[in-house]
Design an enzyme around this catalytic site. Sequence first.
Site, PDB file in Angstrom:
ATOM      1  N   ARG A 150       6.758  -6.751  -1.856  1.00 17.46           N
ATOM      2  CA  ARG A 150       6.218  -6.729  -3.227  1.00 17.46           C
ATOM      3  C   ARG A 150       6.564  -5.430  -3.952  1.00 17.46           C
ATOM      4  O   ARG A 150       5.754  -4.873  -4.699  1.00 17.46           O
ATOM      5  CB  ARG A 150       4.690  -6.905  -3.225  1.00 17.46           C
ATOM      6  CG  ARG A 150       4.206  -8.195  -2.659  1.00 17.46           C
ATOM      7  CD  ARG A 150       4.622  -9.398  -3.505  1.00 17.46           C
ATOM      8  NE  ARG A 150       4.103 -10.610  -2.910  1.00 17.46           N
ATOM      9  CZ  ARG A 150       4.704 -11.259  -1.910  1.00 17.46           C
ATOM     10  NH1 ARG A 150       5.865 -10.836  -1.448  1.00 17.46           N
ATOM     11  NH2 ARG A 150       4.185 -12.354  -1.413  1.00 17.46           N
ATOM     12  N   SER A 173      -2.213 -13.886  -6.444  1.00 19.75           N
ATOM     13  CA  SER A 173      -2.862 -12.879  -5.584  1.00 19.75           C
ATOM     14  C   SER A 173      -3.079 -11.601  -6.378  1.00 19.75           C
ATOM     15  O   SER A 173      -2.128 -11.058  -6.944  1.00 19.75           O
ATOM     16  CB  SER A 173      -1.981 -12.550  -4.389  1.00 19.75           C
ATOM     17  OG  SER A 173      -1.726 -13.715  -3.667  1.00 19.75           O
ATOM     18  N   GLU A 206      -1.719  -6.148  -7.032  1.00 19.10           N
ATOM     19  CA  GLU A 206      -0.332  -6.618  -7.106  1.00 19.10           C
ATOM     20  C   GLU A 206       0.148  -6.659  -8.560  1.00 19.10           C
ATOM     21  O   GLU A 206       1.267  -6.236  -8.848  1.00 19.10           O
ATOM     22  CB  GLU A 206      -0.269  -8.005  -6.457  1.00 19.10           C
ATOM     23  CG  GLU A 206       1.134  -8.447  -6.137  1.00 19.10           C
ATOM     24  CD  GLU A 206       1.159  -9.822  -5.470  1.00 19.10           C
ATOM     25  OE1 GLU A 206       0.743  -9.925  -4.311  1.00 19.10           O
ATOM     26  OE2 GLU A 206       1.610 -10.766  -6.124  1.00 19.10           O
TER      27      GLU A 206
END
Length: 349
Positions: A177, A249, A345
């Site tokens: 990520r 998320s 995130e």
Amino acid sequence: MISHTTGVASEPGYTIVENASLAGRNTFRVPARAEILIDVRRTEALAEVLAIPYVRNNPLLILGGGSNILFTRDWPGTVVCTATHDIRIIDDYGQAALLRVEAGESWNDFVHWSLSRGFVGLENLVLIPGSVGAAPIQNIGAYGREVSQFIVTVEAWDRHAARLVRLDNASCRFAYRDSLFKHEPDRYLITAVEFLLPREGELRTDYAGIAEELAAMNCAPSAATVAEAVARLRTRKLPNPALIGNAGSFFKNPIVAGNVAAELQREYPALPTWNATEGARKMSAAWMIEACGLKGTRDGDAGVSDQHALVLVNHGHATGEQVWALAQRVQNEVYERFGVKLEPEPIIV
Ligand SMILES: Cc1cc2nc3c(=O)[nH]c(=O)nc-3n(C[C@H](O)[C@H](O)[C@H](O)COP(=O)(O)OP(=O)(O)OC[C@H]3O[C@@H](n4cnc5c(N)ncnc54)[C@H](O)[C@@H]3O)c2cc1C
């Protein structure tokens, strides 16, 4: 030239709107405004857009589909939205092909385009919202695959050098990520991404219930059936942003040193962990949030999804500030109980 009555200017290659609402441009659907919003439909117009004195002298934010961003305030400057479209095979090697996709294409449409033309590889990444241009930013990943496995080159407008540059895969510094672009948000505006996709390749079915879903579907694994299995799993597990505002998320799974993970696992044997980089382990953030009793919790219209503890949701009229306050509460409670800091995130504006 912006019309004084409508606050809109339409030029060849781009459109400018003054005092624009961003509520319909972020999947949390929180209210926010931009002083100026510019939709760029042609990459060749970028130099002209970025040279506009107001744009040059005020903060600039790049926006794709708004599915990985939380606005906690209005944007005090220009928001540039990439609205360029095209998917093209630029080199065909038979067993594989090199594809160029413009930044404004929908990621999910591109996945389906690739599958319908017999390519393999992107099936596990189906149904991820957002644009192709944003896919390299956090190196989107799901069900055991990451987009960086298929990216050859990222083309971007380098705002420092005021020209288009081409970055190869290694230069993008992809990680979980993460990428170079997350660390230099004021430098690169991604204009296109080039992918190498095989026509035959190994399928990844050993992850998070794909094999079981294929068995339930009574289907042999192929790129198309794996995509369908992943789509069914995602639809069951994740709240649909068309129905309830969210950005998928909200927290990354934290990566901790092996000895820290071992200690936590001694205390909490059910806590799921996975191998990460050398000597480190990735821990399930969803499990920790649920263990704190936060799944389904609500502060006004800001909530933790009752479907998936990793997803924060807007039940209707939450502001970005309220969602962010709840996110901080989740971070604090997880830290107090497990000593692990959860990182968001999405980009927080
Ligand atoms: C329901 C749901 C499920 C999701 N599932 C996943 C998942 O499984 N895996 C996953 O990795 N992500 C997932 N996401 C997050 C999100 O879809 C991805 O991160 C996606 O790549 C964001 O694309 P976007 O175009 O919406 O980016 P935006 O939200 O518009 O922008 C995200 C960031 O990228 C920057 N950016 C956008 N476009 C450009 C560009 N052209 N050049 C430079 N910077 C740019 C923005 O400035 C911002 O910092 C999910 C989100 C939702 C809502």
